[in-house]
Design a protein around this motif. Structure first.
Motif, PDB file in Angstrom:
ATOM      1  N   ALA A   1      44.361 -15.946 -72.422  1.00 37.83           N
ATOM      2  CA  ALA A   1      42.972 -15.494 -72.447  1.00 37.83           C
ATOM      3  C   ALA A   1      42.468 -15.346 -71.019  1.00 37.83           C
ATOM      4  O   ALA A   1      42.926 -16.058 -70.118  1.00 37.83           O
ATOM      5  CB  ALA A   1      42.113 -16.499 -73.204  1.00 37.83           C
ATOM      6  N   PRO A   2      41.532 -14.425 -70.784  1.00 33.99           N
ATOM      7  CA  PRO A   2      41.024 -14.220 -69.423  1.00 33.99           C
ATOM      8  C   PRO A   2      40.237 -15.408 -68.890  1.00 33.99           C
ATOM      9  O   PRO A   2      40.147 -15.610 -67.685  1.00 33.99           O
ATOM     10  CB  PRO A   2      40.133 -12.980 -69.549  1.00 33.99           C
ATOM     11  CG  PRO A   2      39.798 -12.877 -70.996  1.00 33.99           C
ATOM     12  CD  PRO A   2      40.959 -13.446 -71.731  1.00 33.99           C
ATOM     13  N   VAL A   3      39.667 -16.205 -69.794  1.00 33.55           N
ATOM     14  CA  VAL A   3      38.904 -17.388 -69.385  1.00 33.55           C
ATOM     15  C   VAL A   3      39.479 -18.604 -70.114  1.00 33.55           C
ATOM     16  O   VAL A   3      39.569 -18.625 -71.334  1.00 33.55           O
ATOM     17  CB  VAL A   3      37.406 -17.236 -69.740  1.00 33.55           C
ATOM     18  CG1 VAL A   3      36.656 -18.520 -69.403  1.00 33.55           C
ATOM     19  CG2 VAL A   3      36.797 -16.047 -69.022  1.00 33.55           C
ATOM     20  N   ARG A   4      39.895 -19.581 -69.341  1.00 37.42           N
ATOM     21  CA  ARG A   4      40.347 -20.857 -69.881  1.00 37.42           C
ATOM     22  C   ARG A   4      39.688 -21.980 -69.106  1.00 37.42           C
ATOM     23  O   ARG A   4      39.514 -21.856 -67.894  1.00 37.42           O
ATOM     24  CB  ARG A   4      41.876 -20.981 -69.774  1.00 37.42           C
ATOM     25  CG  ARG A   4      42.640 -20.070 -70.708  1.00 37.42           C
ATOM     26  CD  ARG A   4      44.104 -20.427 -70.778  1.00 37.42           C
ATOM     27  NE  ARG A   4      44.751 -20.390 -69.476  1.00 37.42           N
ATOM     28  CZ  ARG A   4      45.846 -21.071 -69.166  1.00 37.42           C
ATOM     29  NH1 ARG A   4      46.425 -21.857 -70.043  1.00 37.42           N
ATOM     30  NH2 ARG A   4      46.375 -20.977 -67.973  1.00 37.42           N
ATOM     31  N   PRO A   5      39.321 -23.067 -69.771  1.00 41.64           N
ATOM     32  CA  PRO A   5      39.536 -23.311 -71.186  1.00 41.64           C
ATOM     33  C   PRO A   5      38.638 -22.462 -72.084  1.00 41.64           C
ATOM     34  O   PRO A   5      37.641 -21.910 -71.625  1.00 41.64           O
ATOM     35  CB  PRO A   5      39.193 -24.798 -71.340  1.00 41.64           C
ATOM     36  CG  PRO A   5      38.187 -25.050 -70.263  1.00 41.64           C
ATOM     37  CD  PRO A   5      38.630 -24.196 -69.111  1.00 41.64           C
ATOM     38  N   HIS A   6      39.048 -22.360 -73.332  1.00 41.18           N
ATOM     39  CA  HIS A   6      38.190 -21.820 -74.377  1.00 41.18           C
ATOM     40  C   HIS A   6      37.204 -22.931 -74.709  1.00 41.18           C
ATOM     41  O   HIS A   6      37.571 -23.921 -75.326  1.00 41.18           O
ATOM     42  CB  HIS A   6      39.052 -21.455 -75.586  1.00 41.18           C
ATOM     43  CG  HIS A   6      38.270 -21.080 -76.806  1.00 41.18           C
ATOM     44  ND1 HIS A   6      38.726 -21.366 -78.075  1.00 41.18           N
ATOM     45  CD2 HIS A   6      37.093 -20.445 -76.970  1.00 41.18           C
ATOM     46  CE1 HIS A   6      37.856 -20.911 -78.968  1.00 41.18           C
ATOM     47  NE2 HIS A   6      36.862 -20.361 -78.322  1.00 41.18           N
ATOM     48  N   MET A   7      35.967 -22.774 -74.244  1.00 41.13           N
ATOM     49  CA  MET A   7      34.998 -23.855 -74.394  1.00 41.13           C
ATOM     50  C   MET A   7      33.699 -23.300 -74.958  1.00 41.13           C
ATOM     51  O   MET A   7      33.138 -22.350 -74.423  1.00 41.13           O
ATOM     52  CB  MET A   7      34.736 -24.541 -73.049  1.00 41.13           C
ATOM     53  CG  MET A   7      33.744 -25.677 -73.152  1.00 41.13           C
ATOM     54  SD  MET A   7      33.797 -26.855 -71.770  1.00 41.13           S
ATOM     55  CE  MET A   7      34.130 -25.833 -70.367  1.00 41.13           C
ATOM     56  N   GLY A   8      33.256 -23.892 -76.057  1.00 40.73           N
ATOM     57  CA  GLY A   8      32.009 -23.478 -76.680  1.00 40.73           C
ATOM     58  C   GLY A   8      32.196 -23.187 -78.157  1.00 40.73           C
ATOM     59  O   GLY A   8      33.204 -23.539 -78.763  1.00 40.73           O
TER      60      GLY A   8
ATOM     61  N   VAL B   1      37.154 -26.815 -77.200  1.00 42.40           N
ATOM     62  CA  VAL B   1      37.419 -26.985 -75.778  1.00 42.40           C
ATOM     63  C   VAL B   1      38.927 -27.247 -75.616  1.00 42.40           C
ATOM     64  O   VAL B   1      39.409 -28.329 -75.889  1.00 42.40           O
ATOM     65  CB  VAL B   1      36.556 -28.096 -75.125  1.00 42.40           C
ATOM     66  CG1 VAL B   1      36.659 -29.422 -75.864  1.00 42.40           C
ATOM     67  CG2 VAL B   1      36.895 -28.251 -73.659  1.00 42.40           C
ATOM     68  N   HIS B   2      39.647 -26.189 -75.201  1.00 38.68           N
ATOM     69  CA  HIS B   2      41.103 -26.305 -75.068  1.00 38.68           C
ATOM     70  C   HIS B   2      41.647 -25.129 -74.255  1.00 38.68           C
ATOM     71  O   HIS B   2      41.036 -24.055 -74.194  1.00 38.68           O
ATOM     72  CB  HIS B   2      41.782 -26.320 -76.446  1.00 38.68           C
ATOM     73  CG  HIS B   2      41.597 -25.051 -77.230  1.00 38.68           C
ATOM     74  ND1 HIS B   2      42.634 -24.197 -77.520  1.00 38.68           N
ATOM     75  CD2 HIS B   2      40.493 -24.485 -77.768  1.00 38.68           C
ATOM     76  CE1 HIS B   2      42.168 -23.165 -78.210  1.00 38.68           C
ATOM     77  NE2 HIS B   2      40.886 -23.312 -78.377  1.00 38.68           N
ATOM     78  N   SER B   3      42.805 -25.351 -73.642  1.00 38.17           N
ATOM     79  CA  SER B   3      43.504 -24.303 -72.890  1.00 38.17           C
ATOM     80  C   SER B   3      44.857 -23.970 -73.500  1.00 38.17           C
ATOM     81  O   SER B   3      45.518 -23.037 -73.052  1.00 38.17           O
ATOM     82  CB  SER B   3      43.707 -24.741 -71.430  1.00 38.17           C
ATOM     83  OG  SER B   3      42.459 -24.893 -70.782  1.00 38.17           O
ATOM     84  N   TYR B   4      45.264 -24.752 -74.505  1.00 35.80           N
ATOM     85  CA  TYR B   4      46.569 -24.578 -75.144  1.00 35.80           C
ATOM     86  C   TYR B   4      46.371 -24.432 -76.649  1.00 35.80           C
ATOM     87  O   TYR B   4      45.379 -24.921 -77.206  1.00 35.80           O
ATOM     88  CB  TYR B   4      47.479 -25.773 -74.838  1.00 35.80           C
ATOM     89  CG  TYR B   4      47.788 -25.885 -73.360  1.00 35.80           C
ATOM     90  CD1 TYR B   4      48.936 -25.310 -72.829  1.00 35.80           C
ATOM     91  CD2 TYR B   4      46.914 -26.545 -72.504  1.00 35.80           C
ATOM     92  CE1 TYR B   4      49.211 -25.396 -71.471  1.00 35.80           C
ATOM     93  CE2 TYR B   4      47.183 -26.629 -71.143  1.00 35.80           C
ATOM     94  CZ  TYR B   4      48.328 -26.050 -70.632  1.00 35.80           C
ATOM     95  OH  TYR B   4      48.590 -26.129 -69.302  1.00 35.80           O
ATOM     96  N   ALA B   5      47.312 -23.764 -77.282  1.00 35.14           N
ATOM     97  CA  ALA B   5      47.160 -23.497 -78.711  1.00 35.14           C
ATOM     98  C   ALA B   5      48.511 -23.235 -79.359  1.00 35.14           C
ATOM     99  O   ALA B   5      49.507 -22.971 -78.686  1.00 35.14           O
ATOM    100  CB  ALA B   5      46.237 -22.293 -78.921  1.00 35.14           C
TER     101      ALA B   5
ATOM    102  N   HIS C   1      40.235 -15.989 -79.148  1.00 35.57           N
ATOM    103  CA  HIS C   1      39.684 -16.107 -77.794  1.00 35.57           C
ATOM    104  C   HIS C   1      40.747 -15.541 -76.866  1.00 35.57           C
ATOM    105  O   HIS C   1      41.739 -16.197 -76.556  1.00 35.57           O
ATOM    106  CB  HIS C   1      39.364 -17.553 -77.426  1.00 35.57           C
ATOM    107  CG  HIS C   1      38.879 -17.714 -76.003  1.00 35.57           C
ATOM    108  ND1 HIS C   1      37.623 -17.322 -75.610  1.00 35.57           N
ATOM    109  CD2 HIS C   1      39.509 -18.173 -74.887  1.00 35.57           C
ATOM    110  CE1 HIS C   1      37.485 -17.552 -74.304  1.00 35.57           C
ATOM    111  NE2 HIS C   1      38.622 -18.076 -73.852  1.00 35.57           N
ATOM    112  N   GLY C   2      40.601 -14.292 -76.491  1.00 31.14           N
ATOM    113  CA  GLY C   2      41.644 -13.614 -75.737  1.00 31.14           C
ATOM    114  C   GLY C   2      42.740 -13.116 -76.655  1.00 31.14           C
ATOM    115  O   GLY C   2      43.217 -11.998 -76.544  1.00 31.14           O
ATOM    116  N   GLU C   3      43.146 -13.953 -77.572  1.00 31.19           N
ATOM    117  CA  GLU C   3      44.176 -13.634 -78.575  1.00 31.19           C
ATOM    118  C   GLU C   3      43.935 -14.528 -79.789  1.00 31.19           C
ATOM    119  O   GLU C   3      43.278 -15.559 -79.684  1.00 31.19           O
ATOM    120  CB  GLU C   3      45.570 -13.907 -78.003  1.00 31.19           C
ATOM    121  CG  GLU C   3      45.784 -15.373 -77.656  1.00 31.19           C
ATOM    122  CD  GLU C   3      47.204 -15.677 -77.239  1.00 31.19           C
ATOM    123  OE1 GLU C   3      48.041 -14.774 -77.323  1.00 31.19           O
ATOM    124  OE2 GLU C   3      47.465 -16.829 -76.834  1.00 31.19           O
TER     125      GLU C   3
END
Length: 202
Positions: A115-122, A147-151, A164-166
């Motif tokens: 995703a272009p913005v990490r973390p995915h927060m909100g 709130v995470h950067s990994y999935a 979120h991005g993908e």
């Protein structure tokens, strides 16, 4: 009728007290403990988690979490993983180029969210799985707090996705195992409704 007993597993990580309060809000009798016998015998078990995958696994291994989960699964006793507590249920996770073994309860690999913005927060919506128990009775535009950067991108079971991005797996329901990438305990009334739905399965 007596309240359902739920253990929030204390392995040195996670929003233990906020998870406890959220579950008590929907009527559970909650204990926060690392005691394996209590975790096995409770009606429901919640595995929370924040921070790095490998660090959470270190803590889980120290409290014998795999044996606890094996015993619960063998007895068809429900488990709910939250955030990194969801991620550690999978086969493995890779962070900063280093791969660590997970608990292997769910098939799949935790990877960086593209995703272009990490973390995915909100707050974000979910595309729920047809037949989902966790999201029963909720509006399609219901939002949950992430709130995470990994999935995880692929697994088995009833898969609910968020983008979120993908697209990624934001919840999974497989037998007596349920898990959410978002934080129901930080998601207000929507999170309470989800925990109440889960508690009905316990």
């Amino acid at each position: 009728m007596a309240a359902k007993t739920v253990v929030v597993l204390d392995y040195g990580s996670g929003n233990l007290r906020s998870a406890q309060r959220a579950l008590e809000r929907v009527g559970a009798d909650v204990t926060v403990t690392a005691n394996a016998d209590a975790a096995i015998e409770a009606d429901g078990l919640v595995v929370p988690g924040v921070g790095a995958f490998a660090a959470c696994m270190d803590g889980l291994n120290k409290v014998g979490a795999r044996a606890v989960l094996d015993a619960r699964l063998a007895a068809d006793r429900p488990v709910l993983g939250i955030c990194v507590g969801m991620q550690v249920l999978f086969d493995s996770g890779i962070e900063h180029g280093v791969e660590a073994a997970g608990l292997g309860v769910l098939p799949g690999r935790v990877e960086a969210l593209r995703a272009p913005v990490r973390p995915h927060m909100g707050w974000n919506t979910v595309e729920r799985a047809e037949g989902s128990v966790l999201f029963a009775g909720m509006a399609e535009d219901t939002r949950f707090y992430f709130v995470h950067s990994y999935a995880v991108h692929k697994t088995d079971g009833l898969i609910t996705r968020t983008t979120h991005g993908e697209p990624f797996v934001s919840a999974v329901e497989r037998g007596t195992v349920s898990a959410t990438q978002f934080h129901p305990e930080k998601s207000g009334d929507a999170g309470a409704a989800l925990l109440e739905n889960w508690l009905r399965t316990v």
